[in-house]
Design a protein around this motif. Structure first.
Motif, PDB file in Angstrom:
ATOM      1  N   HIS A 166       0.826  -1.214   0.000  1.00 10.85           N
ATOM      2  CA  HIS A 166       0.000   0.000   0.000  1.00 10.85           C
ATOM      3  C   HIS A 166       0.860   1.264   0.000  1.00 10.85           C
ATOM      4  O   HIS A 166       0.380   2.335   0.328  1.00 10.85           O
ATOM      5  N   GLU A 167       2.144   1.085  -0.414  1.00 11.41           N
ATOM      6  CA  GLU A 167       3.059   2.218  -0.552  1.00 11.41           C
ATOM      7  C   GLU A 167       3.103   3.087   0.697  1.00 11.41           C
ATOM      8  O   GLU A 167       2.885   4.302   0.633  1.00 11.41           O
ATOM      9  N   PRO A 168       3.398   2.496   1.846  1.00 11.03           N
ATOM     10  CA  PRO A 168       3.456   3.314   3.057  1.00 11.03           C
ATOM     11  C   PRO A 168       4.705   4.178   3.044  1.00 11.03           C
ATOM     12  O   PRO A 168       5.670   3.874   2.346  1.00 11.03           O
ATOM     13  N   ARG A 169       4.668   5.249   3.826  1.00 11.51           N
ATOM     14  CA  ARG A 169       5.838   6.130   3.865  1.00 11.51           C
ATOM     15  C   ARG A 169       6.832   5.701   4.940  1.00 11.51           C
ATOM     16  O   ARG A 169       7.947   6.173   4.994  1.00 11.51           O
ATOM     17  N   LEU A 170       6.358   4.820   5.816  1.00 16.40           N
ATOM     18  CA  LEU A 170       7.244   4.326   6.876  1.00 16.40           C
ATOM     19  C   LEU A 170       7.065   2.819   6.993  1.00 16.40           C
ATOM     20  O   LEU A 170       5.944   2.320   6.986  1.00 16.40           O
ATOM     21  N   VAL A 171       8.203   2.109   7.051  1.00 17.58           N
ATOM     22  CA  VAL A 171       8.126   0.665   7.246  1.00 17.58           C
ATOM     23  C   VAL A 171       8.919   0.323   8.498  1.00 17.58           C
ATOM     24  O   VAL A 171      10.055   0.762   8.648  1.00 17.58           O
ATOM     25  N   VAL A 172       8.290  -0.425   9.398  1.00 18.13           N
ATOM     26  CA  VAL A 172       8.998  -0.829  10.614  1.00 18.13           C
ATOM     27  C   VAL A 172       9.113  -2.347  10.666  1.00 18.13           C
ATOM     28  O   VAL A 172       8.182  -3.060  10.310  1.00 18.13           O
ATOM     29  N   CYS A 173      10.286  -2.807  11.088  1.00 15.32           N
ATOM     30  CA  CYS A 173      10.515  -4.246  11.158  1.00 15.32           C
ATOM     31  C   CYS A 173      11.197  -4.541  12.486  1.00 15.32           C
ATOM     32  O   CYS A 173      12.177  -3.896  12.839  1.00 15.32           O
ATOM     33  N   ASP A 174      10.651  -5.524  13.211  1.00 19.52           N
ATOM     34  CA  ASP A 174      11.312  -5.933  14.445  1.00 19.52           C
ATOM     35  C   ASP A 174      11.931  -7.306  14.228  1.00 19.52           C
ATOM     36  O   ASP A 174      11.233  -8.290  14.051  1.00 19.52           O
ATOM     37  N   GLU A 175      13.243  -7.357  14.199  1.00 18.32           N
ATOM     38  CA  GLU A 175      13.978  -8.610  14.016  1.00 18.32           C
ATOM     39  C   GLU A 175      13.462  -9.413  12.824  1.00 18.32           C
ATOM     40  O   GLU A 175      13.072 -10.568  12.987  1.00 18.32           O
ATOM     41  N   PRO A 176      13.469  -8.848  11.639  1.00 21.39           N
ATOM     42  CA  PRO A 176      12.867  -9.565  10.504  1.00 21.39           C
ATOM     43  C   PRO A 176      13.635 -10.810  10.098  1.00 21.39           C
ATOM     44  O   PRO A 176      13.076 -11.676   9.432  1.00 21.39           O
ATOM     45  N   THR A 177      14.886 -10.904  10.483  1.00 19.69           N
ATOM     46  CA  THR A 177      15.681 -12.057  10.044  1.00 19.69           C
ATOM     47  C   THR A 177      15.944 -13.056  11.159  1.00 19.69           C
ATOM     48  O   THR A 177      16.595 -14.074  10.950  1.00 19.69           O
ATOM     49  N   ALA A 178      15.395 -12.786  12.337  1.00 16.17           N
ATOM     50  CA  ALA A 178      15.742 -13.616  13.498  1.00 16.17           C
ATOM     51  C   ALA A 178      15.345 -15.070  13.314  1.00 16.17           C
ATOM     52  O   ALA A 178      15.984 -15.967  13.834  1.00 16.17           O
ATOM     53  N   ALA A 179      14.253 -15.309  12.563  1.00 13.61           N
ATOM     54  CA  ALA A 179      13.793 -16.686  12.410  1.00 13.61           C
ATOM     55  C   ALA A 179      14.367 -17.347  11.161  1.00 13.61           C
ATOM     56  O   ALA A 179      13.968 -18.443  10.806  1.00 13.61           O
ATOM     57  N   LEU A 180      15.295 -16.651  10.492  1.00 13.59           N
ATOM     58  CA  LEU A 180      15.811 -17.182   9.227  1.00 13.59           C
ATOM     59  C   LEU A 180      17.282 -17.562   9.355  1.00 13.59           C
ATOM     60  O   LEU A 180      18.011 -17.009  10.177  1.00 13.59           O
ATOM     61  N   ASP A 181      17.717 -18.492   8.508  1.00 12.51           N
ATOM     62  CA  ASP A 181      19.145 -18.800   8.488  1.00 12.51           C
ATOM     63  C   ASP A 181      19.896 -17.652   7.809  1.00 12.51           C
ATOM     64  O   ASP A 181      19.284 -16.773   7.199  1.00 12.51           O
ATOM     65  N   ALA A 182      21.213 -17.680   7.921  1.00 10.73           N
ATOM     66  CA  ALA A 182      22.016 -16.537   7.481  1.00 10.73           C
ATOM     67  C   ALA A 182      21.771 -16.187   6.024  1.00 10.73           C
ATOM     68  O   ALA A 182      21.578 -15.024   5.664  1.00 10.73           O
ATOM     69  N   LYS A 183      21.716 -17.215   5.169  1.00  9.63           N
ATOM     70  CA  LYS A 183      21.603 -16.959   3.735  1.00  9.63           C
ATOM     71  C   LYS A 183      20.260 -16.327   3.378  1.00  9.63           C
ATOM     72  O   LYS A 183      20.193 -15.303   2.700  1.00  9.63           O
TER      73      LYS A 183
END
Ligand SMILES: Nc1ncnc2c1ncn2[C@@H]1O[C@H](COP(=O)(O)OP(=O)(O)OP(=O)(O)O)[C@@H](O)[C@H]1O
Ligand SMILES: [Mg+2]
Lengths: 238, 378
Positions: A166-183
């Motif tokens: 929805h083309e927001p002007r602000l995007v917030v992410c809390d630990e977006p990669t914490a559940a993912l492996d490094a790659k």
């Protein structure tokens, strides 16, 4: 004109947040003054319990500060009524959660279309726009799959599509990669950087993940509820 | 968003079916039990309904229903006939007797003596034979419940002999009658013949059946008869209601059915409440995400209402279909003969379903509304 360009995406002054724990009141944020610029990818890092989640929640309008001012694109969001604030979020803010929080019984494209549907757009059109966003994130071929048929990285990319559709002007992410492996974490972050960051859009990411620090335009370090570092790179001692 | 809500629910097959089962089960239990209850207590009035031509029933002051009556002296008939507005008045005898069947079994039966001349007192429709067979000696007409009770399937009772209170009786017809509350076999015979079958004292006249003339209402006529004869007079509708009331007051039936209906409701609340709360709890993260993204509580409320509505409509439909199949499946059984579903009952069970869903939905919803959007980052 030049004033408008300089207007920060987020401006906080003297933000304090207390939590009640039994009889005690714990101060988690000790007066945060912060300007976040549009068009930047900002990292918020710090040890566990330092107040990162609290800070980002306040900045995106889902947690009331105990004291202080929070302006998002010039709007004093905590002076809005509840409904106004909810609608402000719906129009202006995209969310990416650690656990993706996709709806299990609708397919990837429909999940990505949720903010548009919530805005009142027809289901077909919303889906079509969501598929376009999935294309940008290189997973259009998974559009018809249910979340549980996707890998963690793919699910997080669907979640990113939902945050951007929805083309927001602000995007917030809390630990977006914490559940993912490094790659896959790296790939997700590369995509987020590529697709998410735009001239008039700020992205704020809370992370522990030191493998992706190089992507940030700006890194803020939070320690015990105070900002102790503000720069383009991590401080030496971290 | 409604679409998303529906998909959230139907996507969780286990809980969706659990909810449907809960509602369908409640609906079935409530509708079916209320239907049986109403039909059963209406049997208390079957004696009245079986004589539709009588506008007014006249009886001894202490008589209460068609089955609980104190016979009057035969002079009562003439007294009633003397009341202005009485178009016709005929004697009616109702008594219990015992029958020894061909197999040698002893069975209690009701003997109904109908007016010799007019045959008023017989049910309207005959399944076999003609009312006039009663003019032959020792004739009785049996009701259809009696046919299935006394005779194996396929065997015609016509011409069969019975020992009725040690006297000979020959079945010469079958009447289409509403069974009594106890489903006791009923034998119809002429009044004069009934006097022979049923031994008794001086007073033998159970009721006087009265037809009102066109100039007077049944209500008015009962007042007149009571004033002039000192007997008790009831209109058809009043006396039917007396029969129903008698059963309600003198049996444990309302309580028993009431308990079952209440259980249906409680089980519904329990199953639906638990399943609904589990469903919401499993999806609390998704609801939290929706709230953070920007879905108002009002919209969330509508989403949950849509989920409850869907479960309600489908579950209720299954429950009602189940009841109809049940009633239809047992319609051949004389115990359930003539059973119908009064229109009020599906409305009552719909209201029950509504209450179940409103209650459980509200409880489940509270968890969602209480969730702070900030919880999504935890
Ligand atoms: N709702 C709450 N009630 C009480 N205390 C809270 C609440 N939320 C956060 N806290 C406390 O505030 C402090 C900061 O929490 P916060 O979640 O912001 O830390 P964080 O930097 O995000 O940590 P992590 O890296 O572990 O996610 C912690 O001590 C936490 O216990
Ligand atoms: Mg945190």
């Amino acid at each position: 004109m030049s004033d408008q360009v300089k207007q920060p995406a987020i401006r906080t002054r003297g933000v304090i947040r207390d939590f009640k724990a039994g009889q005690q009141t714990i101060r988690v944020l000790h007066g945060i003054d912060l300007d976040v610029c549009p068009g930047e990818l900002t990292y918020l890092v710090g040890e566990s319990g330092s107040g990162k989640t609290t800070m980002i929640s306040i900045m995106c309008g889902i947690l009331w500060p105990t004291e202080g001012e929070v302006e998002v694109f010039g709007t004093d969001i905590y002076s809005l009524t509840d409904t106004e604030l909810v609608n402000f979020r719906l129009q202006n803010i995209g969310f990416i959660f650690q656990q993706y929080n996709l709806i299990p019984s609708i397919d990837a494209a429909s999940n990505a279309a949720v903010p548009l549907i919530a805005q009142g757009m027809g289901r077909k059109e919303a889906r079509a726009r969501a598929v376009k966003m999935l294309e940008k994130l290189n997973i259009a071929d998974q559009a018809d799959k249910l979340p549980n048929q996707l890998s963690g990285g793919q699910q997080q990319r669907v979640a990113i599509a939902r945050a951007l559709v929805h083309e927001p002007r602000l995007v917030v992410c809390d630990e977006p990669t914490a559940a993912l492996d490094a790659k896959s974490g790296r790939r997700v972050m590369d995509l987020l950087r590529e697709v998410g960051v735009a001239e008039d859009r700020s992205v704020i990411i809370v992370t522990h993940d030191n493998r992706i620090f190089d992507l940030a335009d700006r890194i803020l370090v939070l320690e015990d509820g105070r900002i102790t570092h503000d720069g383009t790179e991590m401080p030496e001692d971290h | 968003m409604i679409w998303i809500a529906i998909r959230m629910l139907t996507g969780d097959k286990q809980k969706f079916y659990g909810l449907l089962f809960g509602i369908a089960f409640s609906t079935l239990l409530i509708t079916q039990q209320l239907t049986i209850f109403v039909n059963l207590i209406e049997r208390g009035a079957s004696g009245v309904y079986n004589v539709p031509t009588a506008d007014v029933w006249v009886m001894d002051e202490v008589s209460r229903t068609t089955d609980v009556n104190l016979p009057m002296p035969s002079t009562a008939l003439d007294r009633v006939r003397g009341v202005p507005g009485v178009e016709w008045a005929v004697p009616h005898l109702r008594a219990n007797a015992s029958v020894r069947t061909n197999e040698g079994d002893l069975e209690g039966v009701s003997v109904i003596g109908v007016d010799d001349a007019t045959l008023i007192g017989l049910p309207k429709v005959m399944l076999e034979g003609d009312p006039n067979v009663l003019s032959q000696p020792s004739s009785v007409i049996i009701d259809d419940v009696g046919t299935t009770r006394f005779f194996p399937e396929g065997e015609s009772p016509i011409g069969a002999r019975l020992e009725l209170n040690d006297q000979r009786a020959v079945i010469r017809g079958i009447a289409d009658a509403i069974p009594s509350f106890t489903s006791q076999v009923t034998l119809y015979t002429k009044y004069s013949q009934a006097l022979n079958y049923v031994p008794g004292t001086r007073n033998r006249l159970s009721f006087v059946l009265v037809g009102a003339s066109d100039t007077v209402s049944a209500d008015e006529l009962t007042d007149r008869i009571e004033a002039q004869t000192g007997l008790r007079a009831r209109t058809r509708d009043e006396f039917a209601q007396d029969g129903v009331d008698f059963i309600i007051e003198n049996t444990g039936i309302p309580l028993n059915f009431g308990i079952t209906v209440l259980l249906g409701f409680i089980v519904g609340v329990a199953i639906v409440g638990l399943t609904f709360s589990l469903f919401i709890r499993d999806n609390i993260k998704q609801f939290g995400a929706l709230k953070a993204i920007g879905v108002t509580n009002a919209k969330i409320r509508r989403m949950v209402a849509a989920q409850a509505g869907l479960v309600g409509i489908i579950g209720y439909g299954f429950g009602i279909i189940g009841t109809v199949i049940f009633i239809w499946g047992f319609s051949a059984d004389p115990t359930f003969k003539g059973f119908y579903i009064p229109w009020q009952i599906p409305i009552i069970s719909l209201a029950a379903v509504f209450i179940i869903l409103a209650l459980t939905g509200w409880i489940a919803l509270r968890n969602v509304l209480k969730t702070e959007p900030a919880a999504v980052f935890r």
